[in-house]
Scaffold this motif. Structure first.
Motif, PDB file in Angstrom:
ATOM      1  N   ILE C  93       0.837  -1.208   0.000  1.00 25.57           N
ATOM      2  CA  ILE C  93       0.000   0.000   0.000  1.00 25.57           C
ATOM      3  C   ILE C  93       0.867   1.251   0.000  1.00 25.57           C
ATOM      4  CG2 ILE C  93      -1.534   1.331   1.507  1.00 25.57           C
ATOM      5  CD1 ILE C  93      -3.004  -0.696  -0.110  1.00 25.57           C
ATOM      6  N   SER C  96       2.222   1.855  -3.348  1.00 28.94           N
ATOM      7  CA  SER C  96       1.217   2.374  -4.277  1.00 28.94           C
ATOM      8  C   SER C  96       1.025   3.872  -4.089  1.00 28.94           C
ATOM      9  CB  SER C  96      -0.116   1.655  -4.080  1.00 28.94           C
ATOM     10  OG  SER C  96       0.066   0.270  -4.140  1.00 28.94           O
ATOM     11  N   PHE C  97       0.975   4.297  -2.819  1.00 29.80           N
ATOM     12  CA  PHE C  97       0.785   5.734  -2.568  1.00 29.80           C
ATOM     13  C   PHE C  97       1.988   6.535  -3.053  1.00 29.80           C
ATOM     14  CE2 PHE C  97      -2.724   4.668   0.338  1.00 29.80           C
ATOM     15  CZ  PHE C  97      -3.618   5.642  -0.050  1.00 29.80           C
ATOM     16  N   TYR C  99       3.981   5.642  -5.390  1.00 31.55           N
ATOM     17  CA  TYR C  99       3.910   5.583  -6.859  1.00 31.55           C
ATOM     18  C   TYR C  99       2.992   6.683  -7.398  1.00 31.55           C
ATOM     19  CZ  TYR C  99       2.304   3.714 -11.370  1.00 31.55           C
ATOM     20  OH  TYR C  99       1.951   3.567 -12.682  1.00 31.55           O
ATOM     21  N   VAL C 100       1.809   6.826  -6.790  1.00 31.60           N
ATOM     22  CA  VAL C 100       0.865   7.843  -7.256  1.00 31.60           C
ATOM     23  C   VAL C 100       1.445   9.240  -7.059  1.00 31.60           C
ATOM     24  CG1 VAL C 100      -1.437   8.803  -6.959  1.00 31.60           C
ATOM     25  CG2 VAL C 100      -1.086   6.362  -6.747  1.00 31.60           C
ATOM     26  N   LEU C 103       4.086   9.845  -9.790  1.00 29.27           N
ATOM     27  CA  LEU C 103       3.615   9.827 -11.184  1.00 29.27           C
ATOM     28  C   LEU C 103       3.686  11.187 -11.873  1.00 29.27           C
ATOM     29  CD1 LEU C 103       0.532   7.465 -11.552  1.00 29.27           C
ATOM     30  CD2 LEU C 103       2.621   7.428 -12.882  1.00 29.27           C
ATOM     31  N   PHE C 108       4.461   8.247 -16.212  1.00 29.17           N
ATOM     32  CA  PHE C 108       4.072   6.842 -16.173  1.00 29.17           C
ATOM     33  C   PHE C 108       5.169   5.906 -16.678  1.00 29.17           C
ATOM     34  CE2 PHE C 108       2.175   3.183 -18.368  1.00 29.17           C
ATOM     35  CZ  PHE C 108       1.497   2.598 -17.322  1.00 29.17           C
ATOM     36  N   SER C 112       6.654   3.446 -13.695  1.00 25.58           N
ATOM     37  CA  SER C 112       5.882   2.200 -13.617  1.00 25.58           C
ATOM     38  C   SER C 112       6.734   0.925 -13.657  1.00 25.58           C
ATOM     39  CB  SER C 112       4.833   2.160 -14.714  1.00 25.58           C
ATOM     40  OG  SER C 112       3.973   3.243 -14.577  1.00 25.58           O
ATOM     41  N   PHE C 115       7.947   0.390 -10.224  1.00 28.29           N
ATOM     42  CA  PHE C 115       6.844  -0.009  -9.343  1.00 28.29           C
ATOM     43  C   PHE C 115       6.546  -1.495  -9.525  1.00 28.29           C
ATOM     44  CE2 PHE C 115       2.051  -0.097  -8.889  1.00 28.29           C
ATOM     45  CZ  PHE C 115       2.035  -0.003  -7.513  1.00 28.29           C
ATOM     46  N   LEU C 154      -1.419   8.788 -20.600  1.00 26.38           N
ATOM     47  CA  LEU C 154      -1.198   8.454 -19.193  1.00 26.38           C
ATOM     48  C   LEU C 154      -0.281   9.531 -18.603  1.00 26.38           C
ATOM     49  CD1 LEU C 154      -0.892   4.612 -19.623  1.00 26.38           C
ATOM     50  CD2 LEU C 154      -2.793   5.914 -18.721  1.00 26.38           C
ATOM     51  N   PRO C 155      -0.246   9.653 -17.265  1.00 22.72           N
ATOM     52  CA  PRO C 155       0.480  10.780 -16.660  1.00 22.72           C
ATOM     53  C   PRO C 155       1.891  10.960 -17.228  1.00 22.72           C
ATOM     54  CG  PRO C 155      -0.597   9.488 -14.985  1.00 22.72           C
ATOM     55  CD  PRO C 155      -0.848   8.782 -16.275  1.00 22.72           C
ATOM     56  N   GLU C 156       2.198  12.194 -17.583  1.00 24.73           N
ATOM     57  CA  GLU C 156       3.531  12.490 -18.084  1.00 24.73           C
ATOM     58  C   GLU C 156       4.312  13.160 -16.971  1.00 24.73           C
ATOM     59  OE1 GLU C 156       2.588  14.388 -22.231  1.00 24.73           O
ATOM     60  OE2 GLU C 156       1.120  14.874 -20.725  1.00 24.73           O
TER      61      GLU C 156
END
Lengths: 328, 499, 161
Positions: C93, C96-97, C99-100, C103, C108, C112, C115, C154-156
């Motif tokens: 978890i 993941s946070f 990573y976000v 981003l 991405f 990614s 990740f 996707l997010p740049e």
């Protein structure tokens, strides 16, 4: 930067030539635009704003020399999409495709992190539709009958709007002020459900556009009456319908859809975009599609476009002030 | 015979090999797109509609119709394989589909979804063709009071799927209401429980909630296993997704499929209710009527059939208000309407007068799309089913990445991913103490519609609650709701006595 | 931990939360950003806090029922909660946070693969061909598919702009 290059090489090996080719353009110097232009649309998928933006994007690339990519960023009455535009660079590669609702109504009734007038440069208006008040033809014949009945039964005649302090609600607030009447306001989630309820006889009147929910067709076959039109002049589509101004309500609201750029975008880049869009508006395919959708282009740019937004913003500011609705 | 003339004329124009081919391509594209969690049928249609603008109408519209059909079935694939419903409507499918996949019967589970989905779709297409106009008139009778009563009735039918403990099921629904209340209040404009976070102003997003609750929590449940187990090939891998669906399994679900098709069609014809509610009602009704209700939730083919038939029956019925009234019943229908407009067809009361020939050809294509869907789906299913043979240590991260990006794509906001992650942890904890997730989802979806229609009805009646009882349709729904509660309660006390 | 103990603890947490909801969250976070005189005179059924109050009442009632049922329960199951797996979950978890959060900075395509690599390794796979393979193929395939198929970006990374 080396890392990116390595990654890009692997990408090419993987056979992603096309996608990479587009991205590799970003580094090259040259005449604007050298990479795809992103258009943030601050609504959900499928609405008229989304459809219009995609229609423009599907044609404008011929004149721009680069693709235009629609990015939907809906939520919170468009404030999220507008704010997202402010977070991007003012280099002309990110535009926002908004409506009068986003620039002129929402900032009066919602907390916003931007100044819709000064933080954005109005670039190009694509089209506009006048706002209407509609009722079933067996309910009201004309605006006068509506007002008379409201004066006889204050607060009994209902109006279905597309949402609290949205386009339709703002319109009846002005009617209430100028005609000294009181509606029973019923907010719906979007214009379609409001018109459906009006057709089913659950609410007496509803707001909408010619293109929304088959209104023009129903008007032509006589099942609904358009009681008033929020335009300066009568509309070619329904020349019998008097404007609000003719009927004593000083309200003009053309729901426009158009491009805006973040403040600070170089003027020469804006000129290039305006030029490409102007050519698009004369494109045969584009004209055919827009006519089919029911909202032919009515382009406007530069100072005239800005003045229109200013006047609109002022009008709604005055309405909310008179009604006594202010932001805390 | 003018109508026959029109039909022949329309057929010769639209019913070409190319049109049928475009339906097939659309179906295949729809299934692929629907199978990606997060990219819903709505999003896919919205993005692909502009391409249809540049095709001649004889190709563009068949393509979109195929896409519409394919995407609905496609949503069920990740729901069954990896417990990741990309759409609320597919959540009911996951309830039984995922246990099936865990048993090693993924392939036949997806095939069951495909078959029942196609039957439901065919049924509602036929209803659309035969009874569009009267059903549209019925839809107009639905005002705020009727909507509210329908939602209440739906809740009582769905109340049957609470799992082992009724109290926990109800608690789950109440949590769903709590989450459903987040965002702007429709009537007063008050901001409720947004904690100043902009993305919450319009409410918690459906996709982040769904992905978080099911997919992220599933990732955590899987990750909990020992690493040794995770990096080994799954026990059921040698089955390669399992056997094909047997005719017997379809036969035993026939009644369920028919019931769900009827329910889905009726609910779908009422604009604004949505596929999710129809699907859960279909599922709840099937469980109540089933001879083996105890198998529901543990991998029952009947359960998959019940939800998928209802889900797809909504698709055809959705077009009823769209085509006859010009008022789209759902976001997807709204986009299809845009495409119809761009092709010069004007949905609304005058459609059949002005474009009769074209309309009959479109109906024919809708029907022919169903056998095409069976074929395309049957070919693609084994490929998807292979997912269950991938070792979990590779599958789980891949699913997580795909889901998180699916949430981002939903409206291009990274905050939505954070919402999904938080909901995911919460969903994991709820699952740990056996609180079922399905009531939460359905209550979350119903809450905004029910609250808004209740308040609208009260505004119109000046605060008089009797409006829900004096209007016949609304009173009828409430009566059914009371009857369901009464019989449900009586059955439960009887069961207790017999124990 | 016994299952019924877990149920009772959950019940108590729910009750504490309800108290918080009634006395703090609802009064603080049901607000109107507008000064709007029409709201003051509105009927109580239409007020924004009407349904939340009704709902939390029902929530307290059914939480109590759950607690009572749990105390009477004779089931002796255990909740599986080992320290090791909880640590692994927390790590996933947290990753993941992070990573976000990263981003929008790195984009991405850059972040990614990393990740994925960390996740696959955490879940116990040690075959580096697989680890590197999936970590690279998955993000690139997704980027390609989303952009080429749907023109979705996707997010740049802001860093590379």
């Amino acid at each position: 930067m080396k890392k990116i290059k390595i990654i890009k090489n692997i990408g090419c090996i993987l056979g992603i030539v096309i996608s990479m080719g587009l991205m590799a353009n970003t580094g090259l110097a040259g005449k604007f635009p050298t990479k795809p232009i992103r258009v943030i649309v601050p609504t959900g998928p499928g609405g008229s704003t989304d459809v219009t933006s995609r229609l423009v994007a599907s044609v404008v690339h011929q004149y721009l020399g680069q693709p235009m990519i629609v990015m939907l960023k809906g939520g919170a009455a468009g404030t999220i999409g507008m704010a997202a535009t402010m977070a991007e660079k003012a280099d002309g590669y990110t535009l926002v495709f908004g409506t009068g609702n986003h620039t002129s109504i929402v900032p009066h009734v919602r907390k916003v992190t931007y100044d819709s007038l000064n933080d954005f440069i109005p670039v190009f208006k694509v089209n506009n539709d006048p706002y209407l008040i509609i009722s079933r033809s067996d309910r009201f014949k004309n605006f006068k009958q509506l007002i008379d009945e409201m004066k006889a039964n204050p607060g009994k005649i209902s109006f279905g709007s597309n949402g609290l302090y949205g386009n339709g609600h703002s319109m009846i607030l002005k009617i209430e002020l100028d005609a000294k009447v009181k509606f029973k306001h019923v907010p719906f989630k979007g214009g379609g459900p409001a018109i459906r309820s009006m057709l089913g006889g659950h609410v007496d009147t509803a707001g909408g556009l010619f293109a929304s929910a088959g209104t023009l067709g129903r008007y032509k076959n006589g099942s609904v009456n358009i009681l008033g039109i929020a335009a300066e002049k009568r509309d070619k589509l329904a020349p019998d319908v008097p404007t609000f101004r003719e009927q004593g309500v000083d309200f003009v609201y053309q729901l426009w859809r158009g491009f805006m750029a973040k403040k600070g975008t170089p003027q020469d880049r804006i000129d290039i975009i305006v030029d490409a869009l102007s050519k698009t508006m004369k494109d045969k395919t584009f004209l055919r599609l827009m006519k089919a959708v029911g909202s032919p282009p009515n382009p406007l740019h530069g100072k005239e476009f800005k003045n229109m937004i200013l006047a609109e913003h002022k009008q709604f500011g005055a309405i909310f002030k008179q009604v006594g609705v202010t932001k805390k | 015979m003018e109508i026959i003339d029109q039909i022949i004329q329309g057929m010769s124009l639209y019913f070409t090999f190319k049109a049928v081919l475009m339906v097939g391509i659309g179906v295949a594209a729809g299934i692929l797109v629907g199978a990606i969690p997060g990219i819903s049928g709505v999003m896919a249609t919205a993005i692909l509609v502009p391409f249809s603008f540049f095709m001649p109408p004889t190709e563009g519209i068949p393509f979109l119709l195929g896409l519409h059909k394919g995407a609905l079935f496609g949503d069920s694939i990740p729901a069954i394989l990896i417990n990741t419903p990309g759409q609320p409507a597919a959540a009911a499918t996951a309830l039984d589909g995922y246990p099936l996949a865990k048993k090693g019967e993924a392939k036949s589970g997806i095939q069951m979804a495909l078959v029942s989905s196609t039957i439901g779709d065919t049924f509602s297409d036929i209803v659309l063709i035969l009874a569009a106009v009267p059903l549209a008139a019925l839809a107009l009778k639905f005002g705020p009071a009727e909507f509210f009563a329908l939602m209440l009735m739906g809740l009582t039918i769905i109340g049957g799927i609470t799992g082992s403990s009724a109290a926990k099921g109800i608690l789950s629904a109440l949590i769903g209401i709590m989450i459903g209340l987040v965002g702007f209040d429709a009537v007063t404009g008050a901001e409720r429980y947004t904690f100043g976070i902009p993305i919450l102003q319009g409410g918690v997003g459906t996709i982040p909630l769904m992905i978080g609750l099911f997919a992220v929590s599933e990732v955590l449940i899987q990750a909990e296993k020992s690493n040794k187990l995770l990096s080994k090939r799954p026990d059921t891998a040698h089955l390669k997704g399992g056997k094909n669906l047997k005719l017997k399994e379809v036969k035993t679900s026939t009644r369920t499929i028919i019931r769900s098709s009827i329910l889905g069609t009726i609910i779908g014809a009422i604009p604004g209710t949505g596929a999710a509610i129809a699907t859960f009602i279909g599922y709840g009704a099937a469980k109540r009527a089933s001879k083996k209700p105890e198998e529901f939730g543990k991998g029952s083919y009947e359960g998959v059939a019940a939800s998928e038939a209802a889900n797809s029956a909504v698709a055809g019925a959705d077009l009823i208000p769209t085509l006859t009234l010009g008022i789209p019943g759902s976001a997807t229908a709204a986009i299809l309407m845009g495409a119809f407009l761009a092709q010069g067809l004007r949905p609304g009361p005058e459609l059949f007068e002005a474009n009769g020939a074209t309309m009959y050809a479109i109906f024919a294509l809708l029907l022919i799309g169903n056998p095409i869907m069976i074929v395309v789906g049957w070919v693609l299913t084994p490929i998807f089913a292979r997912v269950v043979t991938v070792r979990q240590s590779l599958l789980v991260p891949a699913v997580l990445l795909l889901c998180l990006m699916g949430v981002y794509v939903y409206r291009g906001n990274l905050a939505d991913i954070q919402v999904a992650l938080i909901v995911g942890v919460f969903g994991y904890l709820l699952r740990k103490i056996d609180i079922p997730l399905a009531p939460l989802v359905i209550a979350f979806i119903i809450t905004p519609i029910a609250e808004r229609s209740m308040k609208q009805a009260l505004i119109l009646s000046d605060g008089d609650f009797s409006v829900f009882l004096t209007r016949p349709i609304s009173a009828g729904f409430l009566l059914v709701a009371v009857a369901i509660l009464y019989f449900g309660f009586r059955r439960k006390t009887k069961n207790k006595k017999s124990e | 931990m016994k299952f019924k103990t877990a149920e009772i603890i959950t019940g108590i947490i729910f009750l504490l939360y309800s108290a918080l909801y009634i006395f703090w969250i609802t009064p603080t976070y049901v607000t109107n950003a507008l000064n709007d005189s029409s709201i003051q005179t509105i009927a109580w059924t239409l007020r924004p806090e009407a349904l939340p109050n009704l709902n939390i009442g029902a929530f307290i009632f059914f939480t109590c029922i759950m607690i009572i049922q749990a105390t009477r329960s004779k089931v002796d199951e255990l909740v599986e909660l080992s320290f090791n797996s909880s640590f692994k979950l927390l790590f996933i978890i947290a990753c993941s946070f992070i990573y976000v959060a990263l981003l929008p900075i790195f984009g991405f395509l850059t972040i990614s693969p990393l990740f994925m690599l960390i996740l696959v390794y955490t879940l116990g796979l040690r075959d580096w061909r697989y680890i590197i393979g999936i970590s690279l193929v998955m993000p690139f395939l997704m980027d390609f598919f989303f952009y080429q198929g749907f023109q979705i970006i996707l997010p740049e990374g802001q860093l590379w702009k």
